[in-house]
Design a protein around this motif. Structure first.
Motif, PDB file in Angstrom:
ATOM      1  N   GLN A  81       0.829  -1.206   0.000  1.00 24.13           N
ATOM      2  CA  GLN A  81       0.000   0.000   0.000  1.00 24.13           C
ATOM      3  C   GLN A  81       0.862   1.253   0.000  1.00 24.13           C
ATOM      4  O   GLN A  81       0.602   2.198  -0.750  1.00 24.13           O
ATOM      5  N   VAL A  84       2.186   1.982  -3.421  1.00 19.76           N
ATOM      6  CA  VAL A  84       1.150   2.557  -4.287  1.00 19.76           C
ATOM      7  C   VAL A  84       0.931   4.013  -3.924  1.00 19.76           C
ATOM      8  O   VAL A  84       0.908   4.895  -4.794  1.00 19.76           O
ATOM      9  N   TRP A  85       0.774   4.302  -2.651  1.00 22.15           N
ATOM     10  CA  TRP A  85       0.490   5.670  -2.207  1.00 22.15           C
ATOM     11  C   TRP A  85       1.649   6.608  -2.521  1.00 22.15           C
ATOM     12  O   TRP A  85       1.441   7.760  -2.890  1.00 22.15           O
ATOM     13  N   LEU A  88       1.309   7.631  -6.006  1.00 24.38           N
ATOM     14  CA  LEU A  88       0.250   8.622  -6.208  1.00 24.38           C
ATOM     15  C   LEU A  88       0.793  10.035  -6.065  1.00 24.38           C
ATOM     16  O   LEU A  88       0.422  10.935  -6.826  1.00 24.38           O
ATOM     17  N   TYR A  99      -4.788   2.480 -13.277  1.00 26.45           N
ATOM     18  CA  TYR A  99      -4.358   1.511 -12.268  1.00 26.45           C
ATOM     19  C   TYR A  99      -3.227   0.656 -12.831  1.00 26.45           C
ATOM     20  O   TYR A  99      -2.266   0.339 -12.134  1.00 26.45           O
ATOM     21  N   ASN A 119      -5.432   1.784  -3.614  1.00 25.96           N
ATOM     22  CA  ASN A 119      -5.885   3.132  -3.923  1.00 25.96           C
ATOM     23  C   ASN A 119      -7.151   3.451  -3.124  1.00 25.96           C
ATOM     24  O   ASN A 119      -7.309   4.555  -2.607  1.00 25.96           O
ATOM     25  N   ASN A 122      -6.398   4.532   0.423  1.00 29.32           N
ATOM     26  CA  ASN A 122      -5.502   5.681   0.585  1.00 29.32           C
ATOM     27  C   ASN A 122      -6.014   6.588   1.709  1.00 29.32           C
ATOM     28  O   ASN A 122      -7.090   7.169   1.590  1.00 29.32           O
ATOM     29  N   SER A 125      -6.292  11.252   1.022  1.00 33.11           N
ATOM     30  CA  SER A 125      -6.991  11.725  -0.168  1.00 33.11           C
ATOM     31  C   SER A 125      -6.608  13.163  -0.481  1.00 33.11           C
ATOM     32  O   SER A 125      -6.316  13.953   0.412  1.00 33.11           O
ATOM     33  N   CYS A 130      -5.275  10.279  -5.214  1.00 33.46           N
ATOM     34  CA  CYS A 130      -5.902   9.086  -5.777  1.00 33.46           C
ATOM     35  C   CYS A 130      -7.016   9.458  -6.761  1.00 33.46           C
ATOM     36  O   CYS A 130      -7.409   8.634  -7.587  1.00 33.46           O
ATOM     37  N   VAL A 133      -6.302   8.838 -10.470  1.00 34.24           N
ATOM     38  CA  VAL A 133      -6.204   7.483 -11.003  1.00 34.24           C
ATOM     39  C   VAL A 133      -7.561   7.120 -11.595  1.00 34.24           C
ATOM     40  O   VAL A 133      -8.593   7.203 -10.928  1.00 34.24           O
TER      41      VAL A 133
END
Length: 166
Positions: A81, A84-85, A88, A99, A119, A122, A125, A130, A133
Motif C-alpha cells: 500500500q 502505491v500511495w 500517487l 491503475y 488506492n 488511501n 486523499s 488518488c 487514477v
C-alpha cells in the motif's frame, strides 16, 4: 498510537485532517465508510501545526493557487500500500494515471486489482491524489469521496490545464 484531528470545510464537503506529532496521516471524507481507514483514537486539536499547515495548503489548492503539496506525510499501511500511495504523490497536477500504469511503475505489472484496492484505502486523499487514477478506458472509477467529488477535483484541475481525455 493516538492521533489529533481537525475538521475543514471544502468544496467537496467537510474533510477530517488527521496527524500524529510530526506528520499528516489522514485526509478523510465527510461520508467516510466505517473501517476504510483506521486512525484512532483521535483527539480534536485545531491548533496542531501540521494540521494548520495542511488546512492552509488545501485551502490554496481549492482556490487554484497550489498545484503541489509540501507537507510531512506518514503513510500508515502495508509495504505494498505504501508503494502505491508513494506513487500517487508523483502524479503531476492536471495529469492522470491508470491503475495499470501505477502497477507497472511500482514493478508489479500484474497487480492491477491490488493497486485498485490499495488506492481505495488511501488515507491521504487529495494530498496523495488518488482522484488522478482512472480506469484504463479513461473513465472515472471508484473513489472513497464518491465519484461526484472525484469529478469535481478533476474539474478543478482542468481549469488549470487538465484535460480528462489525457
Amino acid at each position: 498510537m493516538s492521533y489529533c484531528y481537525s475538521d475543514m470545510p471544502s468544496p467537496v464537503g467537510t474533510l477530517t485532517l488527521i496527524a500524529r506529532a510530526d506528520a499528516l496521516v489522514g485526509v478523510l471524507w465527510e461520508n467516510e465508510l466505517a473501517g476504510r481507514v483506521n486512525l484512532t483514537p483521535r483527539q480534536r486539536d485545531d491548533r496542531q501545526p501540521v494540521l494548520l499547515e495542511a488546512r492552509r495548503q488545501l485551502t490554496q489548492y481549492f482556490a487554484g493557487e497550489r498545484q503541489q503539496f509540501s507537507l510531512p506525510l506518514a503513510f500508515m499501511g502495508t509495504p505494498f500500500q505504501q508503494a502505491v500511495w508513494a506513487e500517487l504523490v508523483l502524479i503531476p497536477f492536471g495529469e492522470t494515471r491508470s491503475y495499470r500504469e501505477i502497477a507497472e511503475r511500482i514493478g508489479k505489472p500484474r497487480a492491477v486489482r491490488a493497486v485498485g484496492a490499495a488506492n481505495g484505502k488511501n488515507p491521504l486523499s487529495i494530498v496523495a491524489p488518488c482522484h488522478r487514477v482512472i480506469g484504463s478506458n479513461g473513465k472515472l472509477t471508484g473513489f472513497a469521496g464518491g465519484l461526484e467529488a472525484k469529478a469535481m477535483l478533476l474539474a478543478l484541475e482542468s481549469r488549470h490545464g487538465f484535460t480528462l481525455s489525457a
